[in-house]
Design an enzyme around this catalytic site. Structure first.
Site, PDB file in Angstrom:
ATOM      1  N   CYS A 196       3.335   2.361   1.723  1.00 14.90           N
ATOM      2  CA  CYS A 196       1.922   1.976   1.422  1.00 14.90           C
ATOM      3  C   CYS A 196       0.919   3.048   1.675  1.00 14.90           C
ATOM      4  O   CYS A 196       0.408   3.276   3.030  1.00 14.90           O
ATOM      5  CB  CYS A 196       1.601   0.599   2.220  1.00 14.90           C
ATOM      6  SG  CYS A 196       0.010   0.071   2.066  1.00 14.90           S
ATOM      7  N   CYS A 208      -2.134   1.678   3.509  1.00 13.49           N
ATOM      8  CA  CYS A 208      -2.235   1.379   4.976  1.00 13.49           C
ATOM      9  C   CYS A 208      -2.185   2.984   5.896  1.00 13.49           C
ATOM     10  O   CYS A 208      -2.584   2.613   6.859  1.00 13.49           O
ATOM     11  CB  CYS A 208      -0.805   0.510   5.026  1.00 13.49           C
ATOM     12  SG  CYS A 208      -0.178  -0.692   4.061  1.00 13.49           S
ATOM     13  N   ASP A 209      -1.487   3.573   5.089  1.00  5.76           N
ATOM     14  CA  ASP A 209      -1.094   4.800   6.395  1.00  5.76           C
ATOM     15  C   ASP A 209      -1.636   6.132   5.855  1.00  5.76           C
ATOM     16  O   ASP A 209      -1.615   7.008   6.639  1.00  5.76           O
ATOM     17  CB  ASP A 209       0.573   5.034   6.298  1.00  5.76           C
ATOM     18  CG  ASP A 209       1.299   3.836   6.913  1.00  5.76           C
ATOM     19  OD1 ASP A 209       0.558   3.192   7.586  1.00  5.76           O
ATOM     20  OD2 ASP A 209       2.399   3.445   6.335  1.00  5.76           O
TER      21      ASP A 209
END
Ligand code: NAP
Length: 314
Positions: free
Chosen positions: A136, A139-140
Site C-alpha cells: 500500500c 499507507c506507507d
C-alpha cells in the site's frame, strides 16, 4: 449461546459493490445487512485519487467510499464492520453466516468480498513485510522520503502507485516482466514523463534482502538470465489480486483462478446467492463496474425474495 439475526439480504464485503448492493436492496424495501471483516470502504479506500468515477472528475478514494456508505445509510442498512466470519452456509432456503457471537440467517447472500494483493512469492517478501515490503503505497509512501524504492508490475496499480511514490522517494524503479506495460495509456504517459521513474523491462524480482529493513532487491533479466542488485529501501508489489473466497471455496462454482462465476444477473451456481465486483469473473475491475454489479445483484436478490415460492409450500 449465540444470538440469531434474520435478514432478507446479507451482503458480504463493504466496498463499491457491497455498498451499491446495500443501497439498492434497502431501497427495495427488504431487510438488509452488510458485513465486512475489515473497516468499511474496500480497496478504493486506499487509493489516493480516483479520476474515472463518473460525476467526480477527481476525488479521494476514501472520500468516495464515505459517500457510498452515507448513501446506503440513507435507506437503512444494518452494518457490521470488523466482523470475522467463522462459517458460511450458502445452500438452502435460509442461508447462514456465523460469527463469534451471532448466527445470521438470510434468504439471500450477495458476495462482494473483493480481492487481495497477490504476493510475489520470492525470498525475503514475508520476512520484510512491514519493514520495507509494502502492498500500500498510500499507507506507507511517506516513510520513503528521499529513498529509492521499487514497484513491481506493469498494470494500472503499479504505474499509478509508482507515480504517487515519486512525491516522496528520490527514485522509483518500475520492474515489469514484459517489454510493454499493461496500464492504460493515459497512466503510462504520466509515468513516462516523470523523471524520477526508471523502467526495468523484461525483468523479474528474485530476492529481497537486508538486515533490519530492506536494503537490496535482486532482479533478473528474463532474456539474458543476468541478475543484478538494486540498492533500495522499499519494495511495493502490485502484481494483481486474488479473490477473497476462503469462506465459499468448494461450495460455489469458480474459475480456475478462483473468481466466482455468475450470469448476467450476478446469479452464482447457488440459488439465492449472488456475487458482485472484483470477486467475480468480470472483464473489468473498476469502482464503476463493481457498483454496477452490486446494483444488479441486489435487484436480482429482491426479485428472488418477492417471487420465490419455498419448495415445501408447493
Ligand atoms: P493487473 O492489471 O492484473 O496487472 C498486474 C501486473 O502485474 C501486470 O502487469 C502483470 O504482468 C504483473 N504480474 C502479474 N503477476 C506477476 C508476477 N508473478 N511477477 C511479476 N509481475 C507480475 O493488476 P492491477 O494493476 O492491480 O489492476 C487490477 C484491476 O484494477 C485492473 O482491471 C485495473 O485496470 C484496475 N485498476 C484501475 C485503476 C484506475 O483505473 N484508476 C487503478 C488501479 C487498478 P503482465 O502485464 O505481463 O500480465
Amino acid at each position: 449461546m449465540k444470538q440469531e439475526l434474520f435478514y432478507d439480504v446479507i451482503i458480504l464485503g463493504a466496498g463499491p459493490a457491497g455498498f451499491s448492493a446495500a443501497m439498492y436492496a434497502a431501497r427495495g424495501n427488504v431487510k438488509t445487512a452488510i458485513i465486512d471483516i475489515n473497516m468499511f470502504g474496500g480497496q478504493p479506500s486506499n487509493y489516493l485519487e480516483i479520476e474515472n468515477y463518473p460525476g467526480f472528475p477527481l476525488i479521494g478514494g476514501f472520500e468516495l467510499m464515505e459517500k457510498f456508505e452515507e448513501h446506503a445509510d440513507k435507506f437503512g442498512v444494518d452494518k457490521f464492520p470488523m466482523t470475522e466470519i467463522q462459517r458460511v452456509m450458502l445452500e438452502g432456503e435460509l442461508k447462514e453466516i456465523e460469527t463469534s457471537d451471532t448466527i445470521f440467517k438470510t434468504k439471500t447472500i450477495i458476495i462482494a468480498t473483493g480481492a487481495k494483493a497477490k504476493k510475489l512469492g520470492i525470498k525475503g517478501e514475508d520476512e520484510f513485510k512491514g519493514r520495507g515490503v509494502s502492498y500500500c503505497a498510500i499507507c506507507d509512501g511517506a516513510f520513503y522520503k528521499d529513498k529509492i524504492v521499487a514497484v513491481i508490475g506493469g498494470g494500472n496499480s503499479a504505474v499509478e502507485e509508482a507515480c504517487y511514490l515519486t512525491k516522496f522517494a528520490q527514485k522509483v524503479f518500475i520492474i515489469h516482466r514484459r517489454n510493454e506495460l499493461r496500464a492504460d495509456k493515459i497512466v503510462q504517459e504520466r509515468a513516462l514523463k516523470n523523471n524520477k521513474i526508471e523502467f526495468l523491462y523484461n525483468t523479474v524480482p528474485v530476492e529481497i534482502s537486508g538486515t533490519n529493513t530492506v536494503e537490496k532487491l535482486i532482479v533478473k533479466d528474463i532474456n539474458t538470465n543476468e541478475t543484478k542488485e538494486l540498492e533500495i529501501s522499499g519494495v511495493f508489489p502490485y502484481i494483481g489480486f486474488i479473490p477473497n473466497t476462503e469462506n465459499f471455496n468448494a461450495q460455489i462454482k469458480q474459475t480456475p483462478q478462483g473468481f466466482i462465476e455468475t450470469d448476467e444477473n450476478m446469479q452464482t451456481s447457488i440459488e439465492g446467492v449472488y456475487a458482485a465486483g472484483d470477486v467475480r469473473n468480470t472483464p473489468l475491475r473498476q469502482v464503476i463496474t463493481s457498483a454496477s454489479d452490486g446494483a444488479i445483484a441486489a435487484c436480482s436478490a429482491v426479485k428472488y425474495i418477492e417471487t420465490h415460492i419455498p419448495v415445501k409450500a408447493l
